[in-house]
Design an enzyme around this catalytic site. Structure first.
Site, mmCIF file in Angstrom:
data_model
loop_
_atom_site.group_PDB
_atom_site.id
_atom_site.type_symbol
_atom_site.label_atom_id
_atom_site.label_comp_id
_atom_site.label_asym_id
_atom_site.label_seq_id
_atom_site.Cartn_x
_atom_site.Cartn_y
_atom_site.Cartn_z
ATOM 1 N N GLU A 21 0.829 -1.207 0.000
ATOM 2 C CA GLU A 21 0.000 0.000 0.000
ATOM 3 C C GLU A 21 0.865 1.260 0.000
ATOM 4 O OE1 GLU A 21 -2.868 -0.742 -0.744
ATOM 5 O OE2 GLU A 21 -2.864 -2.830 -0.115
ATOM 6 N N TYR A 32 -1.511 -7.982 -10.986
ATOM 7 C CA TYR A 32 -0.496 -7.885 -9.941
ATOM 8 C C TYR A 32 0.770 -8.656 -10.301
ATOM 9 C CZ TYR A 32 -4.257 -6.176 -6.847
ATOM 10 O OH TYR A 32 -5.283 -5.461 -6.280
#
Length: 521
Positions: free
Chosen positions: A281, A368
């Site tokens: 994050e 991803y």
């Protein structure tokens, strides 16, 4: 053009957004005003916004009330809100209320919170749910600055993904300001019984009082992580970096809302073992938040770079072998994802075609991990130093802008030396535009996994490892072992396995998941 917005953002767009939000826990409704300061690029005669599950009460253009039109419901996208404007219009103000159909808001009852005393509200706007609580041009193709003033009927703490401004003692509303342009999906809100614990001058933790000490202990290294990130790819541009630990009903590992990352409490393992999610994050502060995919078909631009950045952070903080083990586990999970998508080969390309589909359909491991492994392949081709130099330039060039895959391909080719251009072009073509994994893709290697594989082979022959054999394993090795014996283990093995790995007492949610899956299967 973004296929997931009904707005006319290419003709007239929001440059700044002012929000006034009145949060009512008794009715589970937000009564709001969204004021858009607009830029009319083509003398458009209307300003079209995205809405979904909102009740519009009135619309004003430059302080004059106007009629408006709400379009027919479009599957996945909601309804357009069309407002007549002139070429000289500067401000559009919409008064509205959220409803029970506002899917981007999660209202928690007291028994759904950690403290069981007070309710909580949090938002989740990615991918196209900002339109369910704010009438907006809900597309990552445009970015704008914003500010907000918010109150609630219970006097609870309010957080948003922006700088919280100081308020005088007689002010009731919380005020926020985001000076950097961001896409709509990065506007977030949380209101609850939240307290703050400082980790450093720049970093801190928010959580309910009952969880704050555990959260502070678990995430105490975020300042060190931030400094390592800056050493890799340049200055952190968002002022502070706080994390908010939400109740277990938060449905994601994390959400990269600027300045206040939302996290699940299942990351609290007691030993900081799952902080790779925080690294991910944090990396979004550069990739995704600062440099953003223009459409959800280009989602890999957000996530592929972020996973690469995350693994480089892990390497710096935990060592090369730990980063290699993360890559190996990711490879196995990617193979599982490819198997599940074998009847949807188009969904295994990096550049997707999500027209007439929910953009959440594209949020798979392809974006991803296939994105990550493409960047690793480029690293092997041109060298790590050259790739790092490119990434720094990429972040600098596209800072606070949005780009699509075509623009990325053009940019990276322009930065490659002539002798590497042909090889890079081949890599880009194979990874971005073709399904699956290229035939030449080398399987990642992990020294730490070699011992795991030996134990799996021995297990298949009836030889269970001892506690002594695995006492120095990290959590990823344990998961790889449990995953590797799924088809070999019997119910009779379960008590022994539980004892060897102390599985009944683990606080690591990832290990617990792998263990429970093994038991069920």
């Amino acid at each position: 053009m973004d296929q997931h917005t009904l707005s006319n953002y290419a003709d007239v767009c929001t440059k700044h957004l002012k929000l006034r939000l009145d949060i009512n826990f008794d009715s589970s409704i937000i009564t709001g005003t969204a004021t858009h300061l607009i830029e009319n690029n083509s003398e458009a005669s209307e300003f079209i916004l995205d809405t979904n599950g909102l009740h519009i009460t009135s619309v004003w253009v430059d302080d004059i009330e106007q009629e408006y039109t709400i379009g027919q419901t479009v599957k996945h996208l909601g309804n357009s809100l069309s407002i007549p404007i002139s070429s000289k219009s500067e401000q559009v103000e919409i008064h509205y209320q959220t409803t029970g159909e506002s899917a981007g808001l999660q209202w928690l009852q007291t028994n759904q919170t950690q403290g069981k005393k007070l309710p909580m509200l949090f938002s989740q706007s990615q991918a196209i749910l900002a339109r369910t609580w704010i009438p907006c041009q809900d597309t990552p193709s445009i970015k704008h600055t914003w500010e907000a003033s918010a109150i609630n009927n219970l006097g609870l703490n309010i957080l948003m993904s922006a700088k919280k401004l100081e308020t005088s003692i007689d002010e009731v509303a919380s005020r926020f300001e985001m000076q950097h342009p961001v896409p709509s999906y990065l506007i977030s809100l949380c209101c609850g019984n939240l307290v703050h614990a400082s980790v450093s001058e720049q970093c801190g933790i928010y959580a309910e009082p009952e969880l704050i000490e555990k959260a502070k202990s678990e995430f105490s290294a975020i300042d060190k992580m931030l400094k390592s990130a800056e050493a890799l790819y340049g200055d952190y541009r968002w002022d502070t970096f706080d994390v908010l630990v939400l109740p277990p009903s938060f449905p994601f590992g994390g959400m990269e809302n600027p300045m206040v990352t939302f996290l699940t409490p299942t990351l609290i393992a007691g030993d900081q073992s799952l902080t790779n999610v925080v690294a991910h994050e944090l990396a979004h502060s550069w990739s995704g938040n600062m440099v953003t995919c223009a459409t959800w078909n280009d989602f890999w631009l957000n996530e592929g770079f972020t996973v690469y950045f995350e693994r480089r952070l892990i390497e710096q903080l935990e060592g090369k072998e730990a980063a290699e083990l993360h890559s190996y586990l990711a490879y196995e999970e990617l193979l599982e994802e490819l198997e599940q998508l074998k009847n949807k080969p188009k969904d295994t390309k990096l550049l997707l075609d999500l027209k007439d589909r929910d953009p959440d359909d594209g949020m798979t491991l392809i974006a991803y991990e296939k994105g990550y492994f493409m960047l690793k392949t480029i690293e092997e081709q041109i060298g790590r130093i050259a790739l790092d130099q490119f990434i720094v330039e990429y972040f600098r060039h596209f800072a606070f802008k949005s780009l699509n895959t075509r623009e990325f391909v053009t940019f990276i080719k322009s930065k490659m030396p002539k002798e590497q251009l042909e090889a890079i072009t081949t890599i880009l073509d194979e990874w971005i535009y073709k399904p699956g994994l290229p035939a030449s893709f080398p399987k990642p290697i992990s020294k730490l996994n070699e011992d795991v594989n030996r134990k799996i082979v021995a297990f298949s022959k009836g030889d269970l490892p001892s506690h002594y054999d695995v006492k120095n394993w990290n959590w990823l090795q344990t998961i790889l072992f449990l995953n590797g014996i799924t088809e070999k283990a019997s119910i009779e093995d379960m008590p022994t396995l539980q004892s060897i790995f102390n599985l009944s007492k683990t606080e690591n949610a990832e290990i617990e998941f792998a263990w429970l899956r093994l038991v069920v299967l």
